[in-house]
Scaffold this motif. Structure first.
Motif, PDB file in Angstrom:
ATOM      1  N   VAL A   1       0.769  -1.180  -0.039  1.00 23.92           N
ATOM      2  CA  VAL A   1       0.146  -0.062  -0.060  1.00 23.92           C
ATOM      3  C   VAL A   1       0.982   1.391   0.086  1.00 23.92           C
ATOM      4  N   VAL A   2       0.333   2.127  -1.045  1.00 26.16           N
ATOM      5  CA  VAL A   2       1.260   3.474  -1.030  1.00 26.16           C
ATOM      6  C   VAL A   2       0.481   4.718  -0.521  1.00 26.16           C
ATOM      7  N   PRO A   3       0.494   5.240   0.505  1.00 33.51           N
ATOM      8  CA  PRO A   3      -0.337   6.423   0.557  1.00 33.51           C
ATOM      9  C   PRO A   3      -0.247   7.634  -0.128  1.00 33.51           C
ATOM     10  N   VAL A   4      -1.280   8.276  -0.381  1.00 34.49           N
ATOM     11  CA  VAL A   4      -1.218   9.353  -1.224  1.00 34.49           C
ATOM     12  C   VAL A   4      -1.980  10.746  -0.330  1.00 34.49           C
ATOM     13  N   PRO A   5      -1.670  11.871  -0.441  1.00 30.84           N
ATOM     14  CA  PRO A   5      -2.122  12.876   0.212  1.00 30.84           C
ATOM     15  C   PRO A   5      -3.685  13.570  -0.482  1.00 30.84           C
ATOM     16  N   GLY A   6      -4.502  12.444  -0.368  1.00 29.60           N
ATOM     17  CA  GLY A   6      -5.819  12.836  -0.751  1.00 29.60           C
ATOM     18  C   GLY A   6      -6.803  11.674  -0.822  1.00 29.60           C
ATOM     19  N   PRO A   7      -7.951  11.740  -0.845  1.00 28.81           N
ATOM     20  CA  PRO A   7      -9.024  10.693  -0.683  1.00 28.81           C
ATOM     21  C   PRO A   7      -9.499  10.044  -1.866  1.00 28.81           C
ATOM     22  N   GLY A   8      -9.588   8.558  -2.122  1.00 27.36           N
ATOM     23  CA  GLY A   8      -9.982   8.044  -3.345  1.00 27.36           C
ATOM     24  C   GLY A   8      -9.161   8.322  -4.519  1.00 27.36           C
ATOM     25  N   ALA A   9      -7.915   7.466  -4.465  1.00 25.03           N
ATOM     26  CA  ALA A   9      -7.183   7.604  -5.593  1.00 25.03           C
ATOM     27  C   ALA A   9      -7.680   6.695  -6.469  1.00 25.03           C
TER      28      ALA A   9
ATOM     29  N   GLY B   1       5.827  -5.898 -15.324  1.00 23.74           N
ATOM     30  CA  GLY B   1       5.734  -6.756 -14.160  1.00 23.74           C
ATOM     31  C   GLY B   1       4.959  -6.587 -12.871  1.00 23.74           C
ATOM     32  N   ARG B   2       4.918  -5.183 -12.715  1.00 24.29           N
ATOM     33  CA  ARG B   2       4.387  -4.751 -11.526  1.00 24.29           C
ATOM     34  C   ARG B   2       2.853  -4.233 -12.011  1.00 24.29           C
ATOM     35  N   VAL B   3       1.681  -4.519 -11.060  1.00 22.20           N
ATOM     36  CA  VAL B   3       0.448  -4.199 -11.265  1.00 22.20           C
ATOM     37  C   VAL B   3       0.031  -2.944 -10.148  1.00 22.20           C
ATOM     38  N   TRP B   4       0.016  -1.649 -10.669  1.00 21.56           N
ATOM     39  CA  TRP B   4      -0.413  -0.662  -9.951  1.00 21.56           C
ATOM     40  C   TRP B   4      -1.891  -0.606  -9.776  1.00 21.56           C
ATOM     41  N   LEU B   5      -2.415  -0.311  -8.645  1.00 23.09           N
ATOM     42  CA  LEU B   5      -3.939  -0.213  -8.579  1.00 23.09           C
ATOM     43  C   LEU B   5      -4.420   1.242  -7.866  1.00 23.09           C
ATOM     44  N   GLY B   6      -5.542   1.648  -8.205  1.00 26.28           N
ATOM     45  CA  GLY B   6      -6.304   2.875  -7.675  1.00 26.28           C
ATOM     46  C   GLY B   6      -7.495   2.380  -7.151  1.00 26.28           C
ATOM     47  N   SER B   7      -8.142   3.150  -6.220  1.00 25.16           N
ATOM     48  CA  SER B   7      -9.335   2.842  -5.511  1.00 25.16           C
ATOM     49  C   SER B   7     -10.027   4.119  -5.347  1.00 25.16           C
ATOM     50  N   LEU B   8     -11.424   3.888  -5.583  1.00 22.44           N
ATOM     51  CA  LEU B   8     -12.412   4.995  -5.368  1.00 22.44           C
ATOM     52  C   LEU B   8     -12.567   5.497  -4.076  1.00 22.44           C
ATOM     53  N   VAL B   9     -11.950   4.524  -3.056  1.00 25.62           N
ATOM     54  CA  VAL B   9     -12.601   4.769  -1.576  1.00 25.62           C
ATOM     55  C   VAL B   9     -11.312   4.908  -0.822  1.00 25.62           C
ATOM     56  N   GLU B  10      -9.915   4.530  -1.201  1.00 22.21           N
ATOM     57  CA  GLU B  10      -8.757   4.529  -0.259  1.00 22.21           C
ATOM     58  C   GLU B  10      -8.028   5.755  -0.729  1.00 22.21           C
TER      59      GLU B  10
END
Length: 325
Positions: free
Chosen positions: A9-17, A306-315
């Motif tokens: 998990v990679v935190p970002v400065p904002g909701p819902g990445a 080979g790396r799969v990056w993921l975004g989330s509407l809620v995280e």
């Protein structure tokens, strides 16, 4: 067969990445619910709020001129200079004289043609559940030509979502989230192939000019993208919900009653992390899952080396997993 993978998990400065995009320099980009476009260093240790759209950025892509294409759910299709001025150009804000309600995702051809989705004519991003419950089938796949003209390629889609071009640009794909499938439109010279017919809003009839690319998805597909491996990756936001399926088949009066329920009582995504990858013929290659204890609801997906990056509407975070060898 579903395969469980470790998740970082990679935190970002904002909701819902919500979506995720990898840049030429390895930086990872996303947009958050507060309107920010954020760049994260390749190692995930530092992030920077680069620009503010004033809306709700969802899908992200690169334009041939180096600008960032932002599908802003509220503002429409935007071109953003992220390397200098931060200037924002509105590319598409309305179709046929009517403002778009829910601009969602896009794919960009080598010549600059943009294929993009408008999820609903009736419900915006803040009330996305309502479109799934009412089953409006008012989503669209749209095409913006290099001269700026916009045409409707597919209409009557059940919550149009992710968009991707095959590597050779022989077809464009669009995820039909509410029906758990991905449609394929063959292209000839950048245009829908001869014989393609645009569907009508709200219709249950399959437009004869397109095909189903994948109908074996283990849930509701959100954003889709073509990875550096040439595969079509799909973020599966949630497994199928039997209650939602029942409501979609119910009479309109039942759906109207369900829309009046408090949000906590409406069907909601289950806490999962899951992505799939298909080859260009639609055959399943990968079905990857991860523990959803610390991060869930994958809505954006981007495979890179080979790396799969993921975004989330809620995280308030991105996440990544590695493709098993």
């Amino acid at each position: 067969m579903e395969s469980m993978q470790p998740l970082t998990v990679v935190p970002v400065p904002g909701p819902g990445a919500e979506d995720v995009l990898v840049g030429p320099d390895g930086r990872v980009w996303t947009g958050t619910a507060d309107g920010a476009v954020i760049a994260v260093t390749p190692d995930g240790r530092r992030s920077e709020r680069v620009v503010q759209t004033g809306g709700r950025p969802l899908g992200l892509e690169w334009l041939p001129d180096g600008r960032l294409l932002v599908c802003d759910a509220r503002r429409g299709l935007l071109a953003v200079d992220v390397d200098g001025t931060g200037m924002i150009e509105e590319l598409v804000t309305e179709v046929d004289g009517v403002p778009m309600v829910f601009t969602n995702n896009a794919a960009v051809a080598a010549d600059g043609t943009i294929w993009f989705s408008d999820s609903s004519r009736h419900w915006g991003v803040e009330v996305w559940k309502s479109d799934l419950i009412e089953h409006t089938r008012s989503g669209r796949l749209l095409r913006r030509a290099v001269d700026g003209s916009v045409t409707t390629v597919l209409d009557g889609l059940a919550f149009a979502n992710g968009v991707a071009l095959l590597p050779d640009e022989s077809a464009v794909l669009v995820a039909e989230c509410a029906l758990g499938r991905i449609r394929r439109v063959g292209l000839s010279g950048g245009l829908p192939a001869a014989g393609h017919v645009v569907g009508s809003a709200g219709s249950d009839v399959e437009p004869p000019g397109e095909q189903i690319f994948a109908a074996d998805l283990p849930g509701y597909p959100d954003n889709i993208s073509c990875g550096s491996d040439g595969l079509v990756w799909s973020a599966v936001a949630s497994p199928p919900d039997p209650v939602l399926g029942m409501l979609q088949r119910a009479p309109q009066r039942v759906r109207d009653l369900a829309l009046r329920l408090p949000d906590a009582l409406k069907p909601a995504p289950r806490r999962t992390v899951r992505v799939t990858a298909h080859d260009v013929d639609g055959s399943l290659v990968h079905d990857l899952s991860a523990d959803a204890a610390d991060w869930h609801m994958a809505t954006g997906v981007r495979e890179h080396d080979g790396r799969v990056w993921l975004g989330s509407l809620v995280e308030p975070a991105l996440a990544y997993l590695d493709v098993p060898r």
